[in-house]
Design a protein around this motif. Sequence first.
Motif, PDB file in Angstrom:
ATOM      1  N   UNK A 182      33.455 -38.493  -8.934  1.00 48.86           N
ATOM      2  CA  UNK A 182      32.694 -37.891  -8.036  1.00 48.86           C
ATOM      3  C   UNK A 182      31.640 -36.830  -8.858  1.00 48.86           C
ATOM      4  N   UNK A 183      30.643 -37.655  -9.467  1.00 47.03           N
ATOM      5  CA  UNK A 183      29.803 -36.935 -10.230  1.00 47.03           C
ATOM      6  C   UNK A 183      28.888 -37.936 -11.128  1.00 47.03           C
ATOM      7  N   UNK A 184      28.192 -37.340 -12.039  1.00 47.36           N
ATOM      8  CA  UNK A 184      27.401 -38.160 -12.796  1.00 47.36           C
ATOM      9  C   UNK A 184      27.911 -38.908 -14.010  1.00 47.36           C
ATOM     10  N   UNK A 185      27.460 -40.049 -14.641  1.00 47.55           N
ATOM     11  CA  UNK A 185      27.652 -40.534 -15.587  1.00 47.55           C
ATOM     12  C   UNK A 185      26.678 -40.757 -16.733  1.00 47.55           C
ATOM     13  N   UNK A 186      25.780 -41.667 -16.842  1.00 48.55           N
ATOM     14  CA  UNK A 186      24.754 -41.709 -17.823  1.00 48.55           C
ATOM     15  C   UNK A 186      23.609 -40.873 -17.306  1.00 48.55           C
ATOM     16  N   UNK A 187      23.605 -40.918 -15.852  1.00 47.04           N
ATOM     17  CA  UNK A 187      22.375 -39.949 -15.102  1.00 47.04           C
ATOM     18  C   UNK A 187      22.495 -38.475 -15.578  1.00 47.04           C
ATOM     19  N   UNK A 206      26.638 -37.319  -5.332  1.00 48.45           N
ATOM     20  CA  UNK A 206      26.328 -37.066  -3.953  1.00 48.45           C
ATOM     21  C   UNK A 206      24.738 -36.490  -4.130  1.00 48.45           C
ATOM     22  N   UNK A 207      24.395 -35.731  -5.214  1.00 50.96           N
ATOM     23  CA  UNK A 207      23.155 -35.272  -5.488  1.00 50.96           C
ATOM     24  C   UNK A 207      22.414 -35.683  -6.913  1.00 50.96           C
ATOM     25  N   UNK A 208      21.144 -35.702  -6.796  1.00 47.08           N
ATOM     26  CA  UNK A 208      20.530 -36.080  -8.114  1.00 47.08           C
ATOM     27  C   UNK A 208      20.557 -35.016  -9.088  1.00 47.08           C
ATOM     28  N   UNK A 233      20.991 -41.419   0.582  1.00 45.42           N
ATOM     29  CA  UNK A 233      21.620 -42.260  -0.310  1.00 45.42           C
ATOM     30  C   UNK A 233      22.655 -41.563  -1.445  1.00 45.42           C
ATOM     31  N   UNK A 234      23.193 -42.229  -2.332  1.00 50.08           N
ATOM     32  CA  UNK A 234      23.865 -41.502  -3.350  1.00 50.08           C
ATOM     33  C   UNK A 234      23.119 -42.115  -4.655  1.00 50.08           C
TER      34      UNK A 234
END
Length: 225
Positions: A111-116, A140-142, A179-180
């Motif tokens: 529940x969070x970012x990886x490469x982004x 969930x957010x950018x 979107x996600x």
Amino acid sequence: MDLIIKHDWNISEVEALALQKELAAKVVKTDQFNEIKLIAGVDVAYKKDNDNLVAAVVVLDANSLEIVETATAEDKVQFPYIPGLFSFRELPPLIQAFAKLQHSPDLVVCDGQGYAHPRRFGLACHLGVIFDIPTIGCGKTRLLGEHQDLSPIRGAIAPLIDHNEVIGNVLRTQTRINPIYVSIGHRISLSTACDWILKLSPKYRLPETTRQADQLVNSTIKQLS
């Protein structure tokens, strides 16, 4: 599940940034896995009245999406609140929760970012590399990056771009619902990651992995209060 890479968690911001850079070089952005039968979702929540946090891991059957096993762990915060370095706060209790599992997942959705991530090494990458397990970041957010407008239909997708690099995809999991943000964690391609997130999101915006882990971590915090 055994740790493949071990490192100290009680380190300075400068040391954490250097470690991120070192470990980011180990991220594998292609599909490197066998059959995926079990998928884990993870989540971490903070207790309001002290410095403790609770981690939850929920293992689902990849086909039925039914819960196979759950585990939780409570720990004290060991690292300060610094944007971009959340994995250093949240991974220690997650590692403890993973150690309690009887079933080893074949894929983990975070529940969070990886490469982004500004340094291309969010929580999903960190977890994937230290366990050497396929992982997906599903936010969930950018956090950063730009993208084109998306069709309102389920399955619509657009690349998330930062400094002319595709760092993830914006994915609409339900028609006319926000979107996600999906990105590679480790040992999985971006297209395969999006395929799995869609499969894991048959009814709701968020994948079942995230929904179940979120419910477990919140109920656990209530019990501990």
